[in-house]
Design a protein around this motif. Structure first.
Motif, PDB file in Angstrom:
ATOM      1  N   TYR A   8       1.035  -1.036   4.011  1.00 49.48           N
ATOM      2  CA  TYR A   8       0.175  -0.153   3.418  1.00 49.48           C
ATOM      3  C   TYR A   8      -0.308   1.078   4.606  1.00 49.48           C
ATOM      4  N   SER A   9      -0.660   2.146   3.970  1.00 45.74           N
ATOM      5  CA  SER A   9      -0.853   3.236   4.897  1.00 45.74           C
ATOM      6  C   SER A   9      -2.093   2.821   5.657  1.00 45.74           C
ATOM      7  N   GLN A  82      15.319  -8.189   9.852  1.00 47.41           N
ATOM      8  CA  GLN A  82      13.857  -8.729   9.748  1.00 47.41           C
ATOM      9  C   GLN A  82      13.137  -7.507   9.045  1.00 47.41           C
ATOM     10  N   ILE A  83      12.110  -8.080   8.052  1.00 43.06           N
ATOM     11  CA  ILE A  83      11.388  -7.115   7.255  1.00 43.06           C
ATOM     12  C   ILE A  83      10.096  -7.736   7.605  1.00 43.06           C
ATOM     13  N   LEU A  84       9.317  -6.552   8.223  1.00 40.52           N
ATOM     14  CA  LEU A  84       8.016  -6.822   8.693  1.00 40.52           C
ATOM     15  C   LEU A  84       7.077  -6.267   7.645  1.00 40.52           C
ATOM     16  N   PHE A  85       6.203  -6.912   6.818  1.00 39.31           N
ATOM     17  CA  PHE A  85       5.374  -6.430   5.823  1.00 39.31           C
ATOM     18  C   PHE A  85       3.757  -6.343   6.415  1.00 39.31           C
ATOM     19  N   LEU A  86       3.364  -5.299   6.738  1.00 41.99           N
ATOM     20  CA  LEU A  86       1.965  -5.167   7.396  1.00 41.99           C
ATOM     21  C   LEU A  86       0.786  -5.208   5.994  1.00 41.99           C
ATOM     22  N   ASN A  87       0.353  -6.367   5.876  1.00 40.88           N
ATOM     23  CA  ASN A  87      -0.310  -6.391   4.691  1.00 40.88           C
ATOM     24  C   ASN A  87      -2.094  -6.639   5.076  1.00 40.88           C
ATOM     25  N   LEU A  94      -8.322   1.599   5.766  1.00 40.56           N
ATOM     26  CA  LEU A  94      -9.162   2.987   6.015  1.00 40.56           C
ATOM     27  C   LEU A  94      -9.826   3.326   7.375  1.00 40.56           C
ATOM     28  N   HIS A  95     -10.262   2.212   7.856  1.00 40.21           N
ATOM     29  CA  HIS A  95     -10.963   2.352   9.484  1.00 40.21           C
ATOM     30  C   HIS A  95      -9.884   2.808  10.330  1.00 40.21           C
ATOM     31  N   ASP A 131      -4.983   4.011  -4.807  1.00 38.91           N
ATOM     32  CA  ASP A 131      -3.537   4.360  -5.448  1.00 38.91           C
ATOM     33  C   ASP A 131      -2.410   3.787  -4.639  1.00 38.91           C
ATOM     34  N   GLY A 132      -2.589   3.470  -3.402  1.00 40.26           N
ATOM     35  CA  GLY A 132      -1.381   2.859  -2.738  1.00 40.26           C
ATOM     36  C   GLY A 132      -1.483   1.301  -2.997  1.00 40.26           C
TER      37      GLY A 132
END
Length: 171
Positions: A8-9, A82-87, A94-95, A131-132
């Motif tokens: 995510y952003s 390797q797939i790194l998912f930052l969840n 937002l912070h 939305d993201g």
């Protein structure tokens, strides 16, 4: 080594990509810098695809950060070791984005294209919070986890990211 960093952003994809690229001595491609032209104008899709295609063809090892499903997403995930998912939680993201906007106020981040000074506005905040994170986007991440369980790593918070980074950068 080929590493795809998704998430995510505001979760820290670009920072992690730069750190891993430096440690592993491999080229890094930030998809945000491919997508945006100066003045926050979107680059034509075909031109974006050509840039990413050339990067994939020219490098055997890499770190690529970003989602962008139209930019050879399936191939990037397949080729990645390797797939790194930052969840991260949406409010943490937002912070972090707001903090990043303060740090780089009036400047362009190293991982962005020239002429795109850091900003956070209501549209971007809404993207981060809502939305993201649609069901479609969440399902895409879930499917990747199911499709690539042996190379998919989910990182859910700063403590886990710090632990991962410490391991990865000290090996």
């Amino acid at each position: 080594m080929r590493i795809a960093i998704i998430g995510y952003s505001g979760s820290g994809k670009s920072t992690l990509a730069a750190q891993l690229g430096q440690k592993l001595q491999v080229p890094v491609l930030h998809l945000d810098s491919v997508h945006w032209l100066p003045g926050w104008v979107e680059r034509p899709r075909e031109e974006e695809k050509q840039i990413v295609r050339a990067f994939l063809d020219e490098h055997d090892a890499w770190v690529i950060d970003g989602n962008y499903s139209a930019l050879w997403h399936d191939e990037r995930m397949e080729k990645a070791d390797q797939i790194l998912f930052l969840n991260f939680n949406r409010f943490i993201c937002l912070h972090r984005a707001a903090k990043r906007a303060r740090v780089f106020r009036g400047k362009t981040r190293p991982d962005m294209g020239k002429g795109c000074p850091e900003k956070i506005d209501l549209e971007f905040a809404w993207w981060i919070l809502h939305d993201g994170r649609t069901a479609k986007i969440r399902n895409r991440y879930r499917k990747l986890r199911e499709l690539y369980p042996g190379k998919f790593t989910e990182i859910k918070n700063q403590k886990a990211l710090s632990a991962f980074t410490a391991r990865a950068l000290n090996t």
